[in-house]
Design a protein around this motif. Structure first.
Motif, mmCIF file in Angstrom:
data_model
loop_
_atom_site.group_PDB
_atom_site.id
_atom_site.type_symbol
_atom_site.label_atom_id
_atom_site.label_comp_id
_atom_site.label_asym_id
_atom_site.label_seq_id
_atom_site.Cartn_x
_atom_site.Cartn_y
_atom_site.Cartn_z
ATOM 1 N N GLY A 1 0.782 -1.219 0.000
ATOM 2 C CA GLY A 1 0.000 0.000 0.000
ATOM 3 C C GLY A 1 0.818 1.275 0.000
ATOM 4 N N GLY A 2 2.134 1.161 0.150
ATOM 5 C CA GLY A 2 2.989 2.339 0.122
ATOM 6 C C GLY A 2 3.281 2.771 -1.303
ATOM 7 N N PRO A 3 3.802 3.992 -1.482
ATOM 8 C CA PRO A 3 4.098 4.470 -2.838
ATOM 9 C C PRO A 3 5.226 3.670 -3.475
ATOM 10 C CG PRO A 3 4.995 5.971 -1.193
ATOM 11 C CD PRO A 3 4.164 4.981 -0.443
ATOM 12 N N ALA A 4 5.105 3.424 -4.770
ATOM 13 C CA ALA A 4 6.149 2.727 -5.521
ATOM 14 C C ALA A 4 7.150 3.760 -6.029
ATOM 15 C CB ALA A 4 5.536 1.950 -6.678
ATOM 16 N N ASN A 5 8.320 3.798 -5.433
ATOM 17 C CA ASN A 5 9.328 4.820 -5.724
ATOM 18 C C ASN A 5 10.635 4.196 -6.194
ATOM 19 O OD1 ASN A 5 7.513 6.655 -4.597
ATOM 20 N ND2 ASN A 5 8.578 6.763 -2.637
ATOM 21 N N ALA A 6 11.395 4.956 -6.977
ATOM 22 C CA ALA A 6 12.816 4.674 -7.179
ATOM 23 C C ALA A 6 13.644 5.417 -6.145
ATOM 24 C CB ALA A 6 13.245 5.076 -8.588
ATOM 25 N N VAL A 7 13.095 6.499 -5.605
ATOM 26 C CA VAL A 7 13.786 7.355 -4.636
ATOM 27 C C VAL A 7 13.261 7.066 -3.235
ATOM 28 C CG1 VAL A 7 14.153 9.729 -3.877
ATOM 29 C CG2 VAL A 7 14.194 9.184 -6.323
ATOM 30 N N HIS A 8 14.176 6.736 -2.326
ATOM 31 C CA HIS A 8 13.838 6.550 -0.915
ATOM 32 C C HIS A 8 14.878 7.282 -0.083
ATOM 33 C CE1 HIS A 8 10.852 3.349 -1.704
ATOM 34 N NE2 HIS A 8 11.669 3.017 -2.681
ATOM 35 N N ALA A 9 14.426 7.941 0.971
ATOM 36 C CA ALA A 9 15.345 8.655 1.853
ATOM 37 C C ALA A 9 15.813 7.730 2.978
ATOM 38 C CB ALA A 9 14.652 9.882 2.444
ATOM 39 N N ASP A 10 17.060 7.919 3.400
ATOM 40 C CA ASP A 10 17.628 7.181 4.529
ATOM 41 C C ASP A 10 16.959 7.693 5.806
ATOM 42 O OD1 ASP A 10 19.113 6.021 6.535
ATOM 43 O OD2 ASP A 10 21.063 6.673 5.757
ATOM 44 N N ARG A 11 16.195 6.844 6.454
ATOM 45 C CA ARG A 11 15.446 7.290 7.636
ATOM 46 C C ARG A 11 16.358 7.680 8.788
ATOM 47 N NH1 ARG A 11 9.727 6.549 7.987
ATOM 48 N NH2 ARG A 11 8.912 5.747 6.005
ATOM 49 N N THR A 12 17.580 7.182 8.808
ATOM 50 C CA THR A 12 18.479 7.583 9.892
ATOM 51 C C THR A 12 18.914 9.036 9.752
ATOM 52 O OG1 THR A 12 20.485 6.843 8.746
ATOM 53 C CG2 THR A 12 19.323 5.216 10.095
ATOM 54 N N ALA A 13 18.708 9.636 8.574
ATOM 55 C CA ALA A 13 19.053 11.048 8.371
ATOM 56 C C ALA A 13 17.976 11.984 8.908
ATOM 57 C CB ALA A 13 19.294 11.326 6.890
ATOM 58 N N GLY A 14 16.824 11.437 9.306
ATOM 59 C CA GLY A 14 15.779 12.239 9.908
ATOM 60 C C GLY A 14 15.094 13.173 8.920
ATOM 61 N N PRO A 15 14.180 14.020 9.422
ATOM 62 C CA PRO A 15 13.443 14.934 8.542
ATOM 63 C C PRO A 15 14.338 15.871 7.736
ATOM 64 C CG PRO A 15 12.361 14.794 10.680
ATOM 65 C CD PRO A 15 13.671 14.063 10.813
ATOM 66 N N ASP A 16 15.458 16.320 8.306
ATOM 67 C CA ASP A 16 16.350 17.199 7.540
ATOM 68 C C ASP A 16 16.891 16.475 6.315
ATOM 69 O OD1 ASP A 16 15.984 19.290 9.284
ATOM 70 O OD2 ASP A 16 17.854 18.948 10.385
ATOM 71 N N GLY A 17 17.247 15.219 6.475
ATOM 72 C CA GLY A 17 17.721 14.435 5.338
ATOM 73 C C GLY A 17 16.625 14.189 4.320
ATOM 74 N N LEU A 18 15.416 13.916 4.801
ATOM 75 C CA LEU A 18 14.276 13.708 3.911
ATOM 76 C C LEU A 18 14.043 14.934 3.039
ATOM 77 C CD1 LEU A 18 11.697 12.080 3.096
ATOM 78 C CD2 LEU A 18 10.545 13.232 5.003
ATOM 79 N N LEU A 19 14.074 16.117 3.639
ATOM 80 C CA LEU A 19 13.839 17.331 2.869
ATOM 81 C C LEU A 19 15.004 17.669 1.952
ATOM 82 C CD1 LEU A 19 12.016 19.504 5.550
ATOM 83 C CD2 LEU A 19 11.035 18.106 3.721
ATOM 84 N N GLN A 20 16.198 17.232 2.318
ATOM 85 C CA GLN A 20 17.334 17.392 1.410
ATOM 86 C C GLN A 20 17.144 16.537 0.162
ATOM 87 O OE1 GLN A 20 21.346 16.117 2.794
ATOM 88 N NE2 GLN A 20 21.867 18.283 2.563
ATOM 89 N N VAL A 21 16.606 15.329 0.333
ATOM 90 C CA VAL A 21 16.292 14.479 -0.815
ATOM 91 C C VAL A 21 15.265 15.155 -1.711
ATOM 92 C CG1 VAL A 21 15.180 12.298 -1.488
ATOM 93 C CG2 VAL A 21 16.930 12.302 0.288
ATOM 94 N N LEU A 22 14.226 15.746 -1.104
ATOM 95 C CA LEU A 22 13.220 16.459 -1.880
ATOM 96 C C LEU A 22 13.828 17.630 -2.638
ATOM 97 C CD1 LEU A 22 10.344 17.177 -2.729
ATOM 98 C CD2 LEU A 22 10.054 18.315 -0.512
ATOM 99 N N GLU A 23 14.621 18.432 -1.955
ATOM 100 C CA GLU A 23 15.221 19.596 -2.597
ATOM 101 C C GLU A 23 16.153 19.187 -3.735
ATOM 102 O OE1 GLU A 23 17.327 23.805 -1.267
ATOM 103 O OE2 GLU A 23 17.356 22.101 0.120
ATOM 104 N N ALA A 24 16.910 18.116 -3.542
ATOM 105 C CA ALA A 24 17.833 17.649 -4.580
ATOM 106 C C ALA A 24 17.076 17.142 -5.802
ATOM 107 C CB ALA A 24 18.727 16.547 -4.011
ATOM 108 N N SER A 25 15.993 16.399 -5.584
ATOM 109 C CA SER A 25 15.206 15.909 -6.714
ATOM 110 C C SER A 25 14.584 17.075 -7.474
ATOM 111 C CB SER A 25 14.109 14.965 -6.223
ATOM 112 O OG SER A 25 14.650 13.760 -5.729
#
Length: 222
Positions: free
Chosen positions: A86-110
């Protein structure tokens, strides 16, 4: 003519996309660190998954424009997969150990990848999308829709205010939803066009799609 109506006549640009992504990242950075497991608005995904999905959308649009001969009959064949049923089918996944700051860095980079591709790809380039083969302007507009609307979903889930610029919404509506109502405010109209809300005289949509074809190539139904 209102400012938003006039701005709708102008093309969607890489700068518009950059504004959308940077505005979204700025708002999402204000979210509480413990709020990312909550559901994102009306979606079935949690907020972390929704940001990953948005980053994946921006990445996917960028790579469609990447090959010297972009694909005309399908997507560039990256592997898209869900991390849970039921989760989204992605090629891009963020490293959860990087926390929300890392997640948003992935978004900004994409987002930056798509901004760069829109800026550097010749405007006569065409690449496949399931809602109509499109051009760089179309992929920029698609990225803006994904960013604005999914940030709306996230803002609902995270308890954040979110109201993007009316002129940005108007240009994006004119590019992808040319049949949307023209006598309503652009931001609510974009939410209506993507099935998030109703408008006066227009019930909430249960299904929807945009028309990504270049402006001069819409003579026949998509």
């Amino acid at each position: 003519m209102s400012p938003s109506t006039g701005s709708a006549q102008h093309p969607v640009t890489a700068d518009d996309l950059d504004l959308a992504v940077q505005s979204a990242v700025a708002v999402l950075r204000t979210a509480p660190g413990d709020a990312w497991r909550g559901r994102a608005g009306s979606l079935e995904w949690d907020c972390w998954e929704t940001v990953e999905h948005l980053a994946d959308d921006l990445f996917a649009y960028a790579v469609q424009l990447g090959p010297r001969k972009p694909p005309s009959a399908g997507e560039v064949p990256f592997v898209w997969e869900s991390r849970r049923p039921g989760g989204p089918a992605n090629a891009v996944h963020a490293d959860r150990t990087a926390g929300p700051d890392g997640l948003l860095q992935v978004l900004e980079a994409s987002g930056a990848l798509l901004v760069a591709m829109v800026r550097t790809t010749p405007p006569d380039t065409r690449a496949y999308h399931v809602f109509g083969t499109s051009d760089p302007e179309g992929f920029a507009a698609m990225g803006i829709v994904e960013t604005l609307v999914h940030t709306h979903d996230l803002a609902e889930g995270l308890g954040l205010p979110w109201a993007p610029p009316a002129d940005l919404c108007a240009r994006t509506l004119a590019r992808l939803f040319p049949d949307a109502p023209a006598d309503t405010a652009p931001w609510p109209t974009l939410l209506w066009a993507t099935g998030r809300t109703e408008l006066p005289g227009h019930p909430r949509r249960t299904s929807w799609r945009w028309d990504g074809r270049p402006r001069g190539e819409r003579g026949t139904p998509a």
